[in-house]
Design a protein around this motif. Sequence first.
Motif, PDB file in Angstrom:
ATOM      1  N   TYR A   1      -7.353   3.573  -4.885  1.00 54.16           N
ATOM      2  CA  TYR A   1      -8.456   4.120  -4.086  1.00 54.16           C
ATOM      3  C   TYR A   1      -8.359   5.641  -4.110  1.00 54.16           C
ATOM      4  CZ  TYR A   1     -11.201   5.546  -0.027  1.00 54.16           C
ATOM      5  OH  TYR A   1     -12.104   6.168   0.793  1.00 54.16           O
TER       6      TYR A   1
ATOM      7  N   CYS B   1      -4.103   1.400   6.589  1.00 50.13           N
ATOM      8  CA  CYS B   1      -3.114   2.203   5.845  1.00 50.13           C
ATOM      9  C   CYS B   1      -3.792   3.351   5.098  1.00 50.13           C
ATOM     10  CB  CYS B   1      -2.357   1.321   4.862  1.00 50.13           C
ATOM     11  SG  CYS B   1      -1.171   0.206   5.614  1.00 50.13           S
ATOM     12  N   ILE B   2      -4.909   3.059   4.441  1.00 52.49           N
ATOM     13  CA  ILE B   2      -5.635   4.097   3.697  1.00 52.49           C
ATOM     14  C   ILE B   2      -6.043   5.227   4.633  1.00 52.49           C
ATOM     15  CG2 ILE B   2      -7.769   4.617   2.442  1.00 52.49           C
ATOM     16  CD1 ILE B   2      -7.617   1.814   1.225  1.00 52.49           C
TER      17      ILE B   2
ATOM     18  N   VAL C   1       0.864  -1.185   0.000  1.00 47.75           N
ATOM     19  CA  VAL C   1       0.000   0.000   0.000  1.00 47.75           C
ATOM     20  C   VAL C   1       0.898   1.231   0.000  1.00 47.75           C
ATOM     21  CG1 VAL C   1      -1.837   1.219   1.200  1.00 47.75           C
ATOM     22  CG2 VAL C   1      -1.730  -1.280   1.308  1.00 47.75           C
ATOM     23  N   GLU C   2       0.612   2.171  -0.911  1.00 49.45           N
ATOM     24  CA  GLU C   2       1.463   3.363  -1.042  1.00 49.45           C
ATOM     25  C   GLU C   2       0.629   4.570  -1.449  1.00 49.45           C
ATOM     26  OE1 GLU C   2       3.166   2.590  -5.532  1.00 49.45           O
ATOM     27  OE2 GLU C   2       3.777   1.218  -3.941  1.00 49.45           O
ATOM     28  N   PRO C   3       1.051   5.793  -1.095  1.00 48.37           N
ATOM     29  CA  PRO C   3       0.316   6.993  -1.509  1.00 48.37           C
ATOM     30  C   PRO C   3       0.315   7.137  -3.032  1.00 48.37           C
ATOM     31  CG  PRO C   3       1.966   7.512   0.157  1.00 48.37           C
ATOM     32  CD  PRO C   3       2.242   6.126  -0.291  1.00 48.37           C
ATOM     33  N   LYS C   4      -0.774   7.674  -3.561  1.00 43.17           N
ATOM     34  CA  LYS C   4      -0.871   7.940  -4.996  1.00 43.17           C
ATOM     35  C   LYS C   4      -0.516   9.411  -5.230  1.00 43.17           C
ATOM     36  CE  LYS C   4      -3.962   7.488  -8.959  1.00 43.17           C
ATOM     37  NZ  LYS C   4      -3.840   8.871  -9.451  1.00 43.17           N
TER      38      LYS C   4
ATOM     39  N   ILE D   1      -2.947   7.289   5.786  1.00 36.31           N
ATOM     40  CA  ILE D   1      -2.466   8.174   4.719  1.00 36.31           C
ATOM     41  C   ILE D   1      -3.444   9.329   4.515  1.00 36.31           C
ATOM     42  CG2 ILE D   1      -1.979   8.333   2.239  1.00 36.31           C
ATOM     43  CD1 ILE D   1      -0.969   5.407   2.408  1.00 36.31           C
TER      44      ILE D   1
ATOM     45  N   ARG E   1      -2.770  13.487   4.764  1.00 35.95           N
ATOM     46  CA  ARG E   1      -2.508  13.929   3.385  1.00 35.95           C
ATOM     47  C   ARG E   1      -2.292  15.426   3.247  1.00 35.95           C
ATOM     48  NH1 ARG E   1      -8.344  13.882   0.304  1.00 35.95           N
ATOM     49  NH2 ARG E   1      -7.015  14.537  -1.415  1.00 35.95           N
TER      50      ARG E   1
ATOM     51  N   VAL F   1      -4.722   6.319  -2.735  1.00 39.19           N
ATOM     52  CA  VAL F   1      -3.809   5.279  -2.253  1.00 39.19           C
ATOM     53  C   VAL F   1      -3.829   4.136  -3.254  1.00 39.19           C
ATOM     54  CG1 VAL F   1      -3.361   3.632  -0.394  1.00 39.19           C
ATOM     55  CG2 VAL F   1      -4.234   5.907   0.151  1.00 39.19           C
TER      56      VAL F   1
ATOM     57  N   TYR G   1       5.599   3.377   1.863  1.00 43.70           N
ATOM     58  CA  TYR G   1       4.985   2.152   1.327  1.00 43.70           C
ATOM     59  C   TYR G   1       5.103   1.040   2.368  1.00 43.70           C
ATOM     60  CZ  TYR G   1       9.869   1.063  -0.008  1.00 43.70           C
ATOM     61  OH  TYR G   1      11.238   0.847  -0.012  1.00 43.70           O
TER      62      TYR G   1
ATOM     63  N   ILE H   1      -1.359  14.385  -2.858  1.00 45.71           N
ATOM     64  CA  ILE H   1      -1.720  13.020  -3.219  1.00 45.71           C
ATOM     65  C   ILE H   1      -3.229  12.998  -3.405  1.00 45.71           C
ATOM     66  CG2 ILE H   1       0.217  12.016  -1.951  1.00 45.71           C
ATOM     67  CD1 ILE H   1      -1.733  11.144   0.202  1.00 45.71           C
TER      68      ILE H   1
END
Length: 659
Positions: free
Chosen positions: A309, A265-266, A111-114, A269, A273, A283, A253, A280
């Motif tokens: 997401y 995690c979502i 899972v990582e930031p978009k 983040i 944000r 996610v 991540y 960002i």
Amino acid sequence: MDKQTAQNRIDELVELLNHHAYLYYVLDQNEIDDYEYDMLQRELRGLEEQFPELIRKDSPTQRVGGMALSSFEKVEHRVQMGSLQDVFSFDEVRAFFERVASQVSDPEFVVEPKIDGLSVSLMYQDSELTVGSTRGDGFVGEDVTANIKTIRSVPLKLKKELPLIEVRGEVYMPRNAFEKLVEEQEINGEQPFKNPRNAAAGSLRQKNSKVTAKRKLDIFCFNIQQIKGEELTSHKQSLDFIKELGFKTVPDYKKVKTYDEIISCIEEIGKNRFDLPFDIDGVVIKVDSFSQRELLGATAKVPKWAVAYKFPPEEKDTKLLDIEVNVGRTGVLTPVAVFEPIFLAGTSVSRATLHNQDFIIEKNISVGDIITVRKAGDIIPEVLSVSQKLSGDAHFVLPDRCPVCGGSVERIQDEAAIRCTNVECPAQLFRQLVHFASKGAMNIDGLGPQIVRQLLDSGLINGIADLYDLTAEKLLSLEGFKERSADNLIKAIDASKSNSLDRLLFGLGIRNIGAASAKLLCERFGGLDDIISATSEQIAEIDGFGDIMAASVYNAFRDEHLLSLVERLKARGVNTSYSKTRVDNRFEGKTFVLTGTLPTMKRDEAKELIEKYGGKASGSVSKKTSYVLAGEEAGSKLVKAQELGVPVISEEEFLKMME
């Protein structure tokens, strides 16, 4: 200093400077202060000037940008730079998780930031950066290597020897750099970028890399597209690996196993944000194992092993303090909500449009109510609803007289807008003048909103026709004008007299008539007198026109104020005739749809060329579309063209069609 000694010192300085740049731009660490770094770089630059044949490709002096380019070369991606399926709820995330878990055993996820930026590819051969390119349509992008090199966190040479690696990343503009850029643009009278993502995209596609270098872009890398010389089996392993190579990887991540861990995690983040120094918009959740990704496969558009997401817009309640009524260029009265300031999507907001009277009635809005506000797309504030009716009053009602000039207002049947009927209303006049001088209309260079306001406030002009009575001597009486700037503006105004008639028609600001429909009018009737004499029925016969557009044109030229303006413009030598500019009929019967950003020309220029060769430019794709002319960041129109089997062409192919 002899050449060998210079070579040794240059090598030492390059390694030292790149080491400190990596610490500063990638790891946010300092071992030396800025002055020491600048002195080392000055020494290196001096040696390179003395021995130019010894300049290394990975020298930090090569990041400042060079000669301006006339265009960007095309780059065909060996590995498609695809997109991800967007999901907007936790239920959709659960559905993705359960589908993956049902098809592969014990899946793990990263899972990582978009990052909200512009996707690029970085190609390295023998550990040296060779090509930096944009995503384009996923198959073909543009070579922006010179601009990529100006980004300090992009390594010019890797920390480990590899025969080949291609890394995908997201170029972005930090919020503080964006704020400074917008401030500069406003001071210079330029149209500011709307958000950091647009600013990053515009900066990376500058023809002059020296301009890009000043924009302080940055990058996060998040994927290996292809690699030789190293065996990797999972996504997290690949992120750890490229971090070792010197790349600035996507932050925070994490590898997780369960649905609950993904949601945690979502939420984490999402909570942080707006505290980040960059934007960002969601996610990304990816299956970690590369072998499991192969088993899961992909659809024609997106991989089945990942989703993005997207965060829902943030909503907050606040008290409505006032409703202001603004008057636009076409006389429309627009109500604006003024409320107690709230912090939304990273900024403080206190105003939002209420659109029109129907919107106010539908939401039952009145001053004193508690309203719910959000930012549409995290950019534009909008009022969603009334959450508490505290005022006790009925809904707000727009005034029956113009708040600027006191003139009467009217609401045309079947329209939501209420308009001031006085065409000489000062509020309309300012916006009419700005529109008249704009690039799409009369294109009077140097006549921006600030100058228009100055001319009106000084009394030098009281209407559009007065522009053509200005002289350099009159302009010199205004603050900020020098002899050269005054002469340049007068030349630009004089040059606009010979513009094509369709530009004048568009500049007059007739409702429902844009640049394209103005040209259709001219193609059908020729001179302005013939357009004025045409009946509503004759105008409605034009392909692409309807009864509403025809009525707008017909009624506009029944207005004595507009007819008087036309006569004054004629008397001052403004062109009111039209010459068809068709070169030949090679595109006759062909319909083009344009999408994305073209490498060397603007869409209006492309449309003009299409029409010169007898073709038609449309705004939507259908089975009748002949070609879709696609550029950078092409969107849904490109997808629809591919679904319908409509030929998609590049700017290069389009230009070849005209040779």
